[in-house]
Design a protein around this motif. Structure first.
Motif, PDB file in Angstrom:
ATOM      1  N   ASP A 299       0.809  -1.225   0.000  1.00  0.00           N
ATOM      2  CA  ASP A 299       0.000   0.000   0.000  1.00  0.00           C
ATOM      3  C   ASP A 299       0.839   1.270   0.000  1.00  0.00           C
ATOM      4  O   ASP A 299       0.305   2.377   0.101  1.00  0.00           O
ATOM      5  N   LYS A 300       2.136   1.120  -0.061  1.00  0.00           N
ATOM      6  CA  LYS A 300       3.066   2.250  -0.105  1.00  0.00           C
ATOM      7  C   LYS A 300       2.945   3.154   1.129  1.00  0.00           C
ATOM      8  O   LYS A 300       3.123   4.370   1.045  1.00  0.00           O
ATOM      9  N   LEU A 301       2.673   2.537   2.268  1.00  0.00           N
ATOM     10  CA  LEU A 301       2.716   3.286   3.521  1.00  0.00           C
ATOM     11  C   LEU A 301       4.089   3.164   4.180  1.00  0.00           C
ATOM     12  O   LEU A 301       4.400   3.899   5.120  1.00  0.00           O
ATOM     13  N   ALA A 302       4.891   2.227   3.691  1.00  0.00           N
ATOM     14  CA  ALA A 302       6.285   2.103   4.104  1.00  0.00           C
ATOM     15  C   ALA A 302       7.103   1.812   2.853  1.00  0.00           C
ATOM     16  O   ALA A 302       6.813   0.856   2.128  1.00  0.00           O
ATOM     17  N   PHE A 303       8.103   2.645   2.590  1.00  0.00           N
ATOM     18  CA  PHE A 303       8.940   2.446   1.405  1.00  0.00           C
ATOM     19  C   PHE A 303      10.192   3.309   1.514  1.00  0.00           C
ATOM     20  O   PHE A 303      10.301   4.173   2.401  1.00  0.00           O
ATOM     21  N   ILE A 304      11.131   3.055   0.610  1.00  0.00           N
ATOM     22  CA  ILE A 304      12.338   3.870   0.509  1.00  0.00           C
ATOM     23  C   ILE A 304      12.169   4.801  -0.683  1.00  0.00           C
ATOM     24  O   ILE A 304      11.907   4.352  -1.805  1.00  0.00           O
ATOM     25  N   ASN A 305      12.288   6.100  -0.465  1.00  0.00           N
ATOM     26  CA  ASN A 305      12.061   7.052  -1.556  1.00  0.00           C
ATOM     27  C   ASN A 305      13.310   7.204  -2.433  1.00  0.00           C
ATOM     28  O   ASN A 305      14.332   6.555  -2.209  1.00  0.00           O
ATOM     29  N   GLU A 306      13.209   8.061  -3.440  1.00  0.00           N
ATOM     30  CA  GLU A 306      14.301   8.229  -4.399  1.00  0.00           C
ATOM     31  C   GLU A 306      15.572   8.786  -3.761  1.00  0.00           C
ATOM     32  O   GLU A 306      16.671   8.586  -4.278  1.00  0.00           O
ATOM     33  N   ALA A 307      15.400   9.475  -2.636  1.00  0.00           N
ATOM     34  CA  ALA A 307      16.572  10.008  -1.934  1.00  0.00           C
ATOM     35  C   ALA A 307      17.243   8.954  -1.059  1.00  0.00           C
ATOM     36  O   ALA A 307      18.279   9.228  -0.438  1.00  0.00           O
ATOM     37  N   GLY A 308      16.650   7.750  -1.002  1.00  0.00           N
ATOM     38  CA  GLY A 308      17.206   6.684  -0.174  1.00  0.00           C
ATOM     39  C   GLY A 308      16.771   6.743   1.267  1.00  0.00           C
ATOM     40  O   GLY A 308      17.355   6.068   2.126  1.00  0.00           O
ATOM     41  N   ASN A 309      15.719   7.537   1.557  1.00  0.00           N
ATOM     42  CA  ASN A 309      15.230   7.696   2.918  1.00  0.00           C
ATOM     43  C   ASN A 309      13.993   6.838   3.162  1.00  0.00           C
ATOM     44  O   ASN A 309      13.208   6.582   2.244  1.00  0.00           O
ATOM     45  N   ALA A 310      13.813   6.403   4.399  1.00  0.00           N
ATOM     46  CA  ALA A 310      12.662   5.587   4.771  1.00  0.00           C
ATOM     47  C   ALA A 310      11.437   6.467   5.000  1.00  0.00           C
ATOM     48  O   ALA A 310      11.511   7.472   5.717  1.00  0.00           O
ATOM     49  N   ILE A 311      10.329   6.089   4.373  1.00  0.00           N
ATOM     50  CA  ILE A 311       9.053   6.781   4.555  1.00  0.00           C
ATOM     51  C   ILE A 311       8.110   5.865   5.329  1.00  0.00           C
ATOM     52  O   ILE A 311       7.948   4.691   4.996  1.00  0.00           O
ATOM     53  N   MET A 312       7.473   6.409   6.362  1.00  0.00           N
ATOM     54  CA  MET A 312       6.415   5.734   7.113  1.00  0.00           C
ATOM     55  C   MET A 312       5.255   6.712   7.210  1.00  0.00           C
ATOM     56  O   MET A 312       5.429   7.811   7.731  1.00  0.00           O
ATOM     57  N   LYS A 313       4.076   6.324   6.722  1.00  0.00           N
ATOM     58  CA  LYS A 313       3.014   7.316   6.577  1.00  0.00           C
ATOM     59  C   LYS A 313       1.637   6.761   6.908  1.00  0.00           C
ATOM     60  O   LYS A 313       1.419   5.553   6.987  1.00  0.00           O
ATOM     61  N   VAL A 314       0.715   7.681   7.072  1.00  0.00           N
ATOM     62  CA  VAL A 314      -0.706   7.384   7.244  1.00  0.00           C
ATOM     63  C   VAL A 314      -1.363   7.381   5.868  1.00  0.00           C
ATOM     64  O   VAL A 314      -0.990   8.177   4.987  1.00  0.00           O
ATOM     65  N   ASP A 315      -2.331   6.504   5.678  1.00  0.00           N
ATOM     66  CA  ASP A 315      -3.108   6.480   4.433  1.00  0.00           C
ATOM     67  C   ASP A 315      -3.747   7.849   4.196  1.00  0.00           C
ATOM     68  O   ASP A 315      -4.514   8.341   5.021  1.00  0.00           O
ATOM     69  N   ASN A 316      -3.423   8.461   3.063  1.00  0.00           N
ATOM     70  CA  ASN A 316      -3.966   9.777   2.735  1.00  0.00           C
ATOM     71  C   ASN A 316      -4.746   9.764   1.419  1.00  0.00           C
ATOM     72  O   ASN A 316      -4.875  10.791   0.745  1.00  0.00           O
TER      73      ASN A 316
END
Length: 357
Positions: free
Chosen positions: A62-79
Motif C-alpha cells: 500500500d506504499k505506507l512504508a517504502f524507501i524514496n528516491e533520496a534513499g530515505n525511509a518513509i512511514m506514513k498514514v493512508d492519505n
C-alpha cells in the motif's frame, strides 16, 4: 590553571561511562532500512487511536512504508482512502527486532515528522516488559503543537531532577510514573521553534541523539543548520561530551537507570486521535471539530503531511560492552533480567525483615 595536558591526563582516570565514548554497533539506512524492524500488524489497542497498523506485506504493497528516491525511509498514514463510520485509517508502527542495553546511544536523522490535527507521531523506545522496563520518548508531538516533546515513563519512583543539566526551561511535568497524572510522564518540551510541524519540514528536519547511560538519560536535538561536525558523515564513533548541553536530561540521582530501565526496542509510530491527541483538553488547544468525525473520516488529504522521512538510525555502544540483544534471544534476556530483579528485590525485603526481627 587547568591545562589541556592535565585535562587529557585526567580523562584517562575517568570511568568509561563518564568518558561517554561510543562505537557504531547497528545501522538502519538505505534499501535495507526496514529489514530488522517488526511491523505491529494490529489495530491500535495500545493508545486507542483510530488506526490499523499494517503488517509488513500490506504496508509495502500500500506504499505506507517504502524507501524514496533520496534513499530515505518513509512511514506514513493512508492519505487516499475515504472511510465510512466505524472504520479506522491505516498507518504504521514498527519496532526494532533487537534491543539495546544501558550504555548505548541512538542517533536518528529525520527529514520530516508527521503533523496535523488528529495526528500523534513519535520516535521512542521501550522495554518489552513495559512499564517495568521503562520508556524513553525522544520525539513526540500531536495535532498543531508549537513544540515537540521529550520524556520518560516508568514505574513509580523516578522523577525529573531540579538539578538536571539541560538547555530547555520548558518542563511540563516531573513525575515519570505511569500511575501519575494520567501517565503524562516527566516531559520536557523542545524549545527549538522548528522542532515540529511545517517549520521542521521547511528547515530540512534535524538530528536527534539519545544517550541511555547508567548515570542518566540525555537527549540532544540539532536542526539541519546546526548539526555539529562530529555528527556529520558516516560517523563510526562519537563522544557525547562533544555535543554540548542536552535539550533534556534525567540524572540517575532521581531516577536510578538500572532500577527503572531495561534494554530498549526503538519504535516509530503514527496514530490518530487516541488517548493523547484525541483528548479534548489537548485536541481543542490547536484544533477544531470532532477528532474522529471531522478528521479521520474527513478529507484524506488531511494526512498529506502525516509521515516520517528518516535518513538513518544508528546505534552506538561502549567499547567492549554487550550493547545489542538480538531478536527473540534479546527478549528472553530481558525477561531473565526481570526475574532476576524481582528475585533480588525479594531477597532484599527478606533481609530487611530479618534485621527488623
Amino acid at each position: 590553571m587547568f591545562s589541556p595536558a592535565w585535562a587529557a591526563f585526567a580523562s584517562l582516570l575517568l570511568p568509561a561511562a563518564v568518558l561517554a565514548q561510543y562505537n557504531l554497533v547497528k545501522e538502519y539506512a538505505g534499501q535495507s532500512f526496514f529489514d530488522d524492524w517488526t511491523f505491529y500488524n494490529h489495530f491500535d489497542n495500545l493508545t486507542n487511536g483510530n488506526v490499523n497498523f499494517l503488517g509488513a506485506t500490506d504496508a509495502f504493497d500500500d506504499k505506507l512504508a517504502f524507501i524514496n528516491e533520496a534513499g530515505n525511509a518513509i512511514m506514513k498514514v493512508d492519505n487516499s482512502s475515504t472511510l465510512k463510520f466505524n472504520q479506522n485509517r491505516n498507518s504504521i508502527r514498527i519496532s526494532t527486532k533487537d534491543q539495546f542495553t544501558v550504555g548505548s546511544v541512538w542517533i536518528a536523522d529525520i527529514r520530516h515528522v508527521p503533523y496535523g490535527c488528529s495526528v500523534w507521531g513519535a520516535f521512542w523506545s521501550s522495554a518489552p516488559t513495559w512499564p517495568l522496563g521503562g520508556e524513553i520518548d525522544t520525539f513526540e508531538a500531536v495535532n498543531q503543537d508549537y513544540y515537540s516533546h521529550m520524556g520518560l515513563h516508568t514505574n513509580p519512583g523516578c522523577t525529573h531532577s531540579s538539578d538536571a543539566v539541560q538547555s530547555s526551561k520548558l518542563i511540563n511535568s516531573t513525575d515519570c510514573s505511569v500511575q501519575a497524572n494520567g501517565n503524562q510522564g516527566c516531559i520536557v518540551s523542545n524549545p527549538t521553534p522548528s522542532s515540529y510541524g511545517a517549520d521542521f519540514a521547511l528547515t530540512g528536519g534535524g538530528v536527534y541523539v539519545t544517550e541511555f547511560a547508567i548515570d542518566g538519560i540525555s537527549i540532544w536535538y540539532f536542526n539541519r543548520s546546526s548539526i555539529p561536525s562530529v555528527l556529520q558523515g558516516n560517523v563510526s564513533s562519537i563522544n557525547t561530551q562533544q555535543l554540548g548541553i542536552p535539550v533534556a536530561n534525567w540524572p540517575a540521582d532521581d531516577c536510578a537507570i538500572n532500577q527503572f530501565f531495561q534494554p530498549q526496542e526503538l519504535v516509530f509510530d503514527i496514530t490518530l486521535c487516541g488517548d493523547y491527541a484525541g483528548a479534548s483538553s489537548v485536541f481543542f488547544e490547536t484544533c477544531t471539530g470532532v477528532c474522529y468525525d471531522d478528521w479521520v473520516l474527513g478529507d484524506p488529504s488531511h494526512y498529506d503531511t502525516a509521515y516520517f522521512e528518516v535518513s538513518y538510525v544508528r546505534v552506538y555502544g561502549q567499547p567492549g560492552e554487550l550493547t545489542v540483544l538480538q531478536g527473540s534471544s534479546g527478549r528472553r534476556s530481558a525477561e531473565v533480567q526481570t526475574v532476576a530483579a524481582l528475585f533480588l528485590f525479594a531477597l532484599g525485603s527478606l533481609y530487611a525483615f530479618a534485621q527488623f526481627l
